[in-house]
Enzyme design. Structure first.
Site, PDB file in Angstrom:
ATOM      1  N   ALA A 273       0.833  -1.208   0.000  1.00 58.79           N
ATOM      2  CA  ALA A 273       0.000   0.000   0.000  1.00 58.79           C
ATOM      3  C   ALA A 273       0.868   1.260   0.000  1.00 58.79           C
ATOM      4  O   ALA A 273       0.590   2.218  -0.706  1.00 58.79           O
ATOM      5  CB  ALA A 273      -0.924  -0.016   1.212  1.00 58.79           C
TER       6      ALA A 273
ATOM      7  N   GLY B  10      -4.970   5.472  -2.018  1.00 57.98           N
ATOM      8  CA  GLY B  10      -6.308   5.828  -1.558  1.00 57.98           C
ATOM      9  C   GLY B  10      -7.301   6.063  -2.674  1.00 57.98           C
ATOM     10  O   GLY B  10      -8.435   6.490  -2.430  1.00 57.98           O
TER      11      GLY B  10
ATOM     12  N   GLY C 256      -8.492   3.710  -4.848  1.00 60.02           N
ATOM     13  CA  GLY C 256      -9.318   2.538  -5.185  1.00 60.02           C
ATOM     14  C   GLY C 256     -10.736   2.660  -4.645  1.00 60.02           C
ATOM     15  O   GLY C 256     -10.974   3.269  -3.597  1.00 60.02           O
TER      16      GLY C 256
ATOM     17  N   CYS D 128     -11.084   1.329  -1.215  1.00 62.29           N
ATOM     18  CA  CYS D 128      -9.981   1.731  -0.341  1.00 62.29           C
ATOM     19  C   CYS D 128     -10.431   2.807   0.643  1.00 62.29           C
ATOM     20  O   CYS D 128     -11.102   3.768   0.255  1.00 62.29           O
ATOM     21  CB  CYS D 128      -8.845   2.261  -1.207  1.00 62.29           C
TER      22      CYS D 128
ATOM     23  N   ASP E 297      -3.238   3.512 -10.969  1.00 59.20           N
ATOM     24  CA  ASP E 297      -3.938   2.405 -10.312  1.00 59.20           C
ATOM     25  C   ASP E 297      -5.048   2.918  -9.391  1.00 59.20           C
ATOM     26  O   ASP E 297      -4.780   3.587  -8.398  1.00 59.20           O
ATOM     27  CB  ASP E 297      -2.914   1.584  -9.514  1.00 59.20           C
TER      28      ASP E 297
ATOM     29  N   GLY F 121      -9.524   3.986  -9.025  1.00 58.36           N
ATOM     30  CA  GLY F 121     -10.402   5.130  -9.220  1.00 58.36           C
ATOM     31  C   GLY F 121     -11.012   5.242 -10.596  1.00 58.36           C
ATOM     32  O   GLY F 121     -11.741   6.197 -10.873  1.00 58.36           O
TER      33      GLY F 121
ATOM     34  N   GLY G 121      -9.681  -2.448 -10.875  1.00 57.18           N
ATOM     35  CA  GLY G 121     -10.220  -3.461  -9.975  1.00 57.18           C
ATOM     36  C   GLY G 121     -11.730  -3.542 -10.107  1.00 57.18           C
ATOM     37  O   GLY G 121     -12.273  -4.430 -10.759  1.00 57.18           O
TER      38      GLY G 121
ATOM     39  N   MET H  77      -7.976  -5.552  -0.526  1.00 50.94           N
ATOM     40  CA  MET H  77      -7.036  -6.524   0.021  1.00 50.94           C
ATOM     41  C   MET H  77      -6.618  -6.158   1.442  1.00 50.94           C
ATOM     42  O   MET H  77      -6.016  -6.956   2.137  1.00 50.94           O
ATOM     43  CB  MET H  77      -5.821  -6.691  -0.905  1.00 50.94           C
TER      44      MET H  77
ATOM     45  N   SER I 113     -21.824  17.982 -17.043  1.00 49.56           N
ATOM     46  CA  SER I 113     -21.158  16.869 -17.750  1.00 49.56           C
ATOM     47  C   SER I 113     -21.942  15.562 -17.659  1.00 49.56           C
ATOM     48  O   SER I 113     -21.701  14.628 -18.424  1.00 49.56           O
ATOM     49  CB  SER I 113     -19.761  16.635 -17.163  1.00 49.56           C
TER      50      SER I 113
HETATM   51  P1  RVP Z   1     -10.547   0.333  -8.308  1.00 48.93           P
HETATM   52  O1  RVP Z   1     -10.274   0.020  -9.730  1.00 48.93           O
HETATM   53  O2  RVP Z   1     -10.965   1.755  -8.089  1.00 48.93           O
HETATM   54  O3  RVP Z   1     -11.526  -0.626  -7.681  1.00 48.93           O
HETATM   55  O4  RVP Z   1      -9.153   0.209  -7.524  1.00 48.93           O
HETATM   56  C1  RVP Z   1      -8.370  -0.959  -7.522  1.00 48.93           C
HETATM   57  C2  RVP Z   1      -7.114  -0.706  -6.718  1.00 48.93           C
HETATM   58  O5  RVP Z   1      -7.413  -0.440  -5.351  1.00 48.93           O
HETATM   59  C3  RVP Z   1      -6.149  -1.849  -6.647  1.00 48.93           C
HETATM   60  O6  RVP Z   1      -5.408  -2.049  -7.818  1.00 48.93           O
HETATM   61  C4  RVP Z   1      -5.283  -1.475  -5.449  1.00 48.93           C
HETATM   62  O7  RVP Z   1      -4.256  -0.566  -5.788  1.00 48.93           O
HETATM   63  C5  RVP Z   1      -6.273  -0.751  -4.556  1.00 48.93           C
HETATM   64  N1  RVP Z   1      -6.672  -1.568  -3.411  1.00 48.93           N
HETATM   65  C6  RVP Z   1      -6.845  -2.909  -3.325  1.00 48.93           C
HETATM   66  N2  RVP Z   1      -7.215  -3.194  -2.069  1.00 48.93           N
HETATM   67  C7  RVP Z   1      -7.260  -2.048  -1.415  1.00 48.93           C
HETATM   68  C8  RVP Z   1      -7.582  -1.837  -0.001  1.00 48.93           C
HETATM   69  O8  RVP Z   1      -8.001  -2.751   0.693  1.00 48.93           O
HETATM   70  N3  RVP Z   1      -7.411  -0.631   0.479  1.00 48.93           N
HETATM   71  N4  RVP Z   1      -6.934  -1.044  -2.247  1.00 48.93           N
END
Ligand code: RVP
Length: 477
Positions: free
Chosen positions: A246, A296, A298, A301, A334, A336, A357, A384, A469
């Site tokens: 992380a 932060g 994700g 996340c 990675d 958002g 993700g 995760m 938008s």
């Molecule tokens: P998203 O596509 O917005 O769902 O984000 C995916 C990303 O979030 C992963 O690739 C990783 O970097 C991050 N992630 C995964 N687990 C966690 C967490 O438990 N905080 N964050």
């Protein structure tokens, strides 16, 4: 006190430019994943246990991207997942799965399901003894019968080094689907199948290695077995290793990168996550071939909520890219990404590719079962660093006693468990993303991603601009 401003995708739009593009097909989405690896589309599936195992990685690579197999399993299991991708299609399967002629029908069914194949080569004493396919056992009632009694013994073979064109002729001439390659001593040297040859035509943009196998990456952590894990994953054919932590700008992460590069100098290595130019620079100096950016960002996340730390994603990418460009190292954005517009903005900001993700969770190819709630189908998607993911990890390492362990009471999650609507195949989502991105390139007056990066001009928008938008003042059907 130094106080900076941070922006993310919803804070900006790309200013439309005069465009030479008349059709999406004129655009080219090829990009760099890392210093050594190229992709045909800039999409990576996240190394999360509810997103990427072999099925997702195969689907992504066939479309031209890459999947990163998560690390929350034993080394053996992760190696297996990498092998499944590497063996899924190739010009020549170099180490085809085999069974012994003494294998029973019951065992054979198990192997076929485990390997996901409908036929296996039979090997005895190191030599090819026959070939057994599902057709040979479809109506077999005696599960104890041996493969030796049911297999085809006089197998048509070809010499190691046979080309695809030669193989096509042999397959056609003998009306067969599998062509084992053998060396002078009758030992198995490979396998060519008609299915693989057809797939080459079916997925013309697939991301492949030099041997024609689909690309795949695999994640490792920063503690314990990471060197041993890296060695096994590289041995299995992983094209890139992703150091997954992380806080990628921690001494721990930098040290891990350094140790892996020292032990395996030719290994393509990606690490993250960082959210600043300094973070990117330090990882590059430690030896990475690509930097992963996002703290932060994700969808699952809560790092920013729990720790107060992070940088809005667009600013994080812009800062990291500025530093990484000095070394010609690609940046991966990675987290958002919710739309093809977000993807286009991340790339326009300088990222070479994006890791996804949530958008890929809930698909047929993501691990896990579908659940039904109020008549609608969902799949689980979890961070995760969520409580349940952590419990799962400890359960695997320490067994059932962990449920009573006090350790878990002290665990501070930085991720949440979520449900995402079931979405069908990930291929549809990938194609929507790629299609939207092609249009996005055109609005920026660009045919390629690097050209868009040169042309891109962001305009910062207000809350009113954001509302404008979205679909507004209508009831969306
Ligand atoms: P998203 O596509 O917005 O769902 O984000 C995916 C990303 O979030 C992963 O690739 C990783 O970097 C991050 N992630 C995964 N687990 C966690 C967490 O438990 N905080 N964050």
């Amino acid at each position: 006190m130094d106080f900076r401003e941070g922006l993310t995708f919803d804070d900006v739009l790309l200013v439309p430019k005069r465009s030479p593009v008349v059709s999406r097909s004129q655009t080219d989405l090829r990009t760099k994943l890392s210093r050594n690896i190229s992709l045909n589309i800039p999409l990576i599936s996240a190394n999360m246990d509810s997103v990427t195992e072999s099925q997702m990685a195969i689907a992504l690579a066939r479309e031209g991207g890459i999947g990163i197999i998560h690390r929350f399993m034993t080394i053996e299991d992760q190696v297996d997942e990498v092998l499944k991708v590497k063996r899924s299609e190739s010009v020549v399967i170099e180490q085809p799965y085999t069974v012994k002629s003494s294998t029973t029908v019951a065992e054979l069914y198990k192997h076929m399901a485990e390997y996901g194949v409908s036929g296996l080569l039979v090997e005895d004493g190191g030599k090819l003894a026959g070939i057994i396919t599902r057709r040979d056992i479809t109506f077999e009632k005696n599960m104890k019968r041996r493969v030796s009694e049911l297999m085809t013994k006089n197998v048509i073979t070809a010499k190691a080094g046979t080309t695809i064109e030669q193989a096509k002729e042999i397959l056609h001439k003998h009306r067969i689907e599998k062509l084992p390659l053998v060396d002078d001593k009758g030992r198995i040297a490979g396998l060519i199948t008609s299915k693989d040859i057809l797939k080459m035509d079916q997925y013309p943009h697939a991301a492949k290695d030099r041997k024609g196998r689909l690309l795949v990456g695999a994640a490792v952590g920063v503690k314990g077995d990471y060197l041993e894990r890296t060695e096994a994953l590289l041995e299995a054919g992983a094209d890139t290793i992703v150091v997954d932590i992380a806080h990628g700008h921690s001494e721990n992460a930098l040290n891990t990168v350094h140790m892996i590069k020292k032990a395996f100098p030719s290994c393509d290595l990606i690490a993250g996550n960082v959210a600043t130019g300094d973070g990117a620079r330090d990882l590059i100096k430690a030896g990475v071939d690509a930097v992963k950016v996002g703290v932060g960002s994700g969808s699952i996340c809560i790092t920013r909520v729990v720790t107060g730390s992070g940088v809005p994603q667009l600013t994080a990418v812009i800062d990291a890219v500025k530093a990484a460009r000095e070394y010609d190292i690609p940046v991966i954005s990675d987290g958002g990404i919710r739309t093809s517009g977000d993807l286009t903005k991340a790339l326009a900001a300088g990222a070479s590719s994006a890791m996804i993700g949530g958008m890929f969770g809930g698909t047929d190819e993501s691990p896990g079962k579908t659940l039904v709630k109020n008549g609608k189908k969902y799949k689980m998607y979890r961070g995760m660093a969520s409580y349940m993911a952590s419990l799962g990890r400890k359960y695997r390492q320490e067994g059932p006693e962990v449920v009573d362990s006090d350790d878990l009471n002290d665990y501070v999650p930085e991720g949440v468990e979520a449900m995402v609507p079931y979405k069908g195949s990930v291929v549809e989502i990938v194609r929507q993303l790629a299609g939207g991105l092609r249009s996005g390139l055109s609005y920026c007056g660009a045919k390629t991603i690097p050209e868009m990066q040169r042309n891109a001009e962001f305009v910062r928008i207000t809350g009113a601009g954001f509302i404008e938008s979205q679909p507004h003042d209508v009831d969306v059907m």
